[in-house]
Design an enzyme around this catalytic site. Structure first.
Site, PDB file in Angstrom:
ATOM      1  N   HIS A   1      -9.541   1.194   4.795  1.00 37.03           N
ATOM      2  CA  HIS A   1      -8.153   1.575   5.523  1.00 37.03           C
ATOM      3  C   HIS A   1      -8.546   2.439   6.811  1.00 37.03           C
ATOM      4  O   HIS A   1      -9.275   3.169   6.851  1.00 37.03           O
ATOM      5  CB  HIS A   1      -7.391   1.935   4.559  1.00 37.03           C
ATOM      6  CG  HIS A   1      -5.861   1.989   5.165  1.00 37.03           C
ATOM      7  ND1 HIS A   1      -5.581   3.061   5.821  1.00 37.03           N
ATOM      8  CD2 HIS A   1      -4.840   1.149   5.266  1.00 37.03           C
ATOM      9  CE1 HIS A   1      -3.930   2.619   6.534  1.00 37.03           C
ATOM     10  NE2 HIS A   1      -3.843   1.688   5.986  1.00 37.03           N
TER      11      HIS A   1
ATOM     12  N   GLU B   1      -5.378  -4.999  10.358  1.00 36.13           N
ATOM     13  CA  GLU B   1      -4.350  -3.912  10.686  1.00 36.13           C
ATOM     14  C   GLU B   1      -4.683  -3.177  12.239  1.00 36.13           C
ATOM     15  O   GLU B   1      -5.527  -2.282  12.012  1.00 36.13           O
ATOM     16  CB  GLU B   1      -4.346  -2.967   9.775  1.00 36.13           C
ATOM     17  CG  GLU B   1      -3.922  -3.525   8.274  1.00 36.13           C
ATOM     18  CD  GLU B   1      -3.541  -2.660   7.363  1.00 36.13           C
ATOM     19  OE1 GLU B   1      -2.314  -2.699   6.678  1.00 36.13           O
ATOM     20  OE2 GLU B   1      -4.221  -1.551   6.956  1.00 36.13           O
TER      21      GLU B   1
ATOM     22  N   LYS C   1       0.241   4.366  -0.383  1.00 38.23           N
ATOM     23  CA  LYS C   1      -0.410   5.547   0.264  1.00 38.23           C
ATOM     24  C   LYS C   1      -0.081   6.805  -0.494  1.00 38.23           C
ATOM     25  O   LYS C   1       0.140   6.441  -1.920  1.00 38.23           O
ATOM     26  CB  LYS C   1       0.029   5.589   1.750  1.00 38.23           C
ATOM     27  CG  LYS C   1      -0.218   4.612   2.492  1.00 38.23           C
ATOM     28  CD  LYS C   1       0.079   4.508   4.019  1.00 38.23           C
ATOM     29  CE  LYS C   1      -0.200   3.215   4.633  1.00 38.23           C
ATOM     30  NZ  LYS C   1      -0.185   3.264   6.228  1.00 38.23           N
TER      31      LYS C   1
ATOM     32  N   GLU D   1      -6.692   4.740   7.912  1.00 39.26           N
ATOM     33  CA  GLU D   1      -6.613   6.149   7.507  1.00 39.26           C
ATOM     34  C   GLU D   1      -7.879   6.700   7.055  1.00 39.26           C
ATOM     35  O   GLU D   1      -8.277   7.913   7.084  1.00 39.26           O
ATOM     36  CB  GLU D   1      -5.377   6.225   6.723  1.00 39.26           C
ATOM     37  CG  GLU D   1      -4.131   6.169   7.386  1.00 39.26           C
ATOM     38  CD  GLU D   1      -2.922   5.718   6.887  1.00 39.26           C
ATOM     39  OE1 GLU D   1      -2.951   5.668   5.622  1.00 39.26           O
ATOM     40  OE2 GLU D   1      -2.135   4.972   7.345  1.00 39.26           O
TER      41      GLU D   1
ATOM     42  N   GLY E   1       2.333   2.364  10.840  1.00 44.15           N
ATOM     43  CA  GLY E   1       3.315   3.511  10.652  1.00 44.15           C
ATOM     44  C   GLY E   1       3.856   3.701  12.396  1.00 44.15           C
ATOM     45  O   GLY E   1       4.623   4.835  12.073  1.00 44.15           O
TER      46      GLY E   1
ATOM     47  N   SER F   1       3.326  -2.102  10.615  1.00 49.97           N
ATOM     48  CA  SER F   1       4.703  -2.162  10.537  1.00 49.97           C
ATOM     49  C   SER F   1       5.362  -3.707  10.292  1.00 49.97           C
ATOM     50  O   SER F   1       6.410  -3.933  11.000  1.00 49.97           O
ATOM     51  CB  SER F   1       5.141  -1.753  11.972  1.00 49.97           C
ATOM     52  OG  SER F   1       4.586  -0.551  12.060  1.00 49.97           O
TER      53      SER F   1
ATOM     54  N   ASN G   1       0.968  -1.172   0.034  1.00 53.87           N
ATOM     55  CA  ASN G   1       0.057   0.003   0.022  1.00 53.87           C
ATOM     56  C   ASN G   1       0.867   1.097   0.146  1.00 53.87           C
ATOM     57  O   ASN G   1       1.493   1.514   1.186  1.00 53.87           O
ATOM     58  CB  ASN G   1      -0.816  -0.101   1.103  1.00 53.87           C
ATOM     59  CG  ASN G   1      -1.808   0.995   1.557  1.00 53.87           C
ATOM     60  OD1 ASN G   1      -1.933   2.141   0.511  1.00 53.87           O
ATOM     61  ND2 ASN G   1      -2.449   1.538   2.591  1.00 53.87           N
TER      62      ASN G   1
HETATM   63  P1  PGA Z   1       2.741   0.271   7.885  1.00 53.87           P
HETATM   64  O1  PGA Z   1       1.273   0.318   7.107  1.00 53.87           O
HETATM   65  O2  PGA Z   1       3.220  -0.871   7.136  1.00 53.87           O
HETATM   66  O3  PGA Z   1       3.545   1.533   7.352  1.00 53.87           O
HETATM   67  O4  PGA Z   1       2.674   0.281   9.080  1.00 53.87           O
HETATM   68  C1  PGA Z   1       0.314  -0.706   6.589  1.00 53.87           C
HETATM   69  C2  PGA Z   1      -0.791  -0.208   6.138  1.00 53.87           C
HETATM   70  O5  PGA Z   1      -1.284   0.849   6.508  1.00 53.87           O
HETATM   71  O6  PGA Z   1      -1.297  -0.917   5.390  1.00 53.87           O
END
Ligand code: PGA
Length: 251
Positions: free
Chosen positions: A96, A168, A11, A98, A174, A214, A9
């Site tokens: 997601h 997640e 982003k 976010e 993140g 992460s 992903n």
């Molecule tokens: P990350 O993001 O690996 O940077 O924690 C995962 C995601 O948001 O899908």
């Protein structure tokens, strides 16, 4: 036996030239050894069409990161399932965290998006997960259950079978904090049992459930060796070809 899936992903990262470099490097890496895993990339909208052309004749599949649930109309700044299909997408990430937190997407909106994606023949990667506060107050299972049952409301079993679920935990996205393999496995098992209750044992056994939050080359092998973890949705570590490839080759 469920196939392992590694999805990146991106982003809001990479303009067109950055996207071309990253895809070329991933392609080169994969062409050396090949892989039995399903590899999916989700670049930003502006790179989708170019990405589609670059991954033609490879095993890499293309995903978008979001979409609107209407087909067309006065929705300034939005994008429809049909537009994503015409840019070459096979998958779309929906729900997601976010999108849920920054853009106020509710379970109801995500349910509409899932239905629209399915009726448009886009395969959803349906994200769920609890916040730190919810985990610390012992609500992980009830939150995950609510997100799953509302998200899948009115979706038939045959349509459900096209969905990939991504668990997640919001506190791990993140942040560099990963759920331990045991913590992740426990929730994945809970999700699989829930699918069995909603649909059937057969659908539960077939369902691909990714872990995200992460995921890095140094933790992916252990996470992905858990019984109910079928792959990873990778954010930060998918932006460098070497770390994305290391994760792909860790399983
Ligand atoms: P990350 O993001 O690996 O940077 O924690 C995962 C995601 O948001 O899908």
């Amino acid at each position: 036996m469920r196939r392992k899936v590694i999805a990146g992903n991106w982003k809001m990262n990479n303009d067109l030239s950055g996207s071309i470099s990253l895809i070329s490097a991933i392609k080169n890496g994969l062409s050396e050894k090949g892989t039995d895993n399903l590899v999916i990339i989700a670049p930003p909208y502006t790179s989708l069409e170019t990405a589609c052309a670059l991954i033609k004749d490879t095993e890499i599949k293309l995903s978008a990161q979001n979409m609107h649930f209407e087909e067309s109309g006065a929705f300034t700044g939005e994008i429809s399932a049909g537009m994503l299909k015409s840019a070459g997408c096979e998958y779309v990430i929906l729900g997601h965290s976010e999108r849920r937190t920054i853009f106020s997407e509710t379970d109801e909106i995500i349910n509409k998006k899932l239905k629209k994606a399915l009726s448009s023949e886009l395969l959803p990667i349906f994200c769920i997960g609890e916040t730190l506060e919810e985990r610390e107050s012992g609500k992980t299972n009830s939150i995950v259950e609510r997100q799953i049952s509302s998200g899948l409301d009115g979706i038939s079993e045959s349509d459900f079978n096209k969905i990939i679920i991504a668990y997640e935990p919001v506190w791990a996205i993140g942040t560099g904090k990963t759920a331990t393999p045991d913590q992740a496995q426990e929730v994945h098992k809970f999700i699989r049992n829930l699918i069995e209750k909603i649909y059937s044992k057969n659908s539960a056994e077939k369902c691909i459930i990714l872990y995200g939050g992460s995921v890095k080359p140094d933790n992916s092998a252990e996470l992905l060796s858990q019984n109910d973890i079928d792959g990873a949705l990778v954010g930060g570590a998918c932006l460098k070809s070497y770390s994305f490839l290391e994760i792909i080759y860790s399983v």
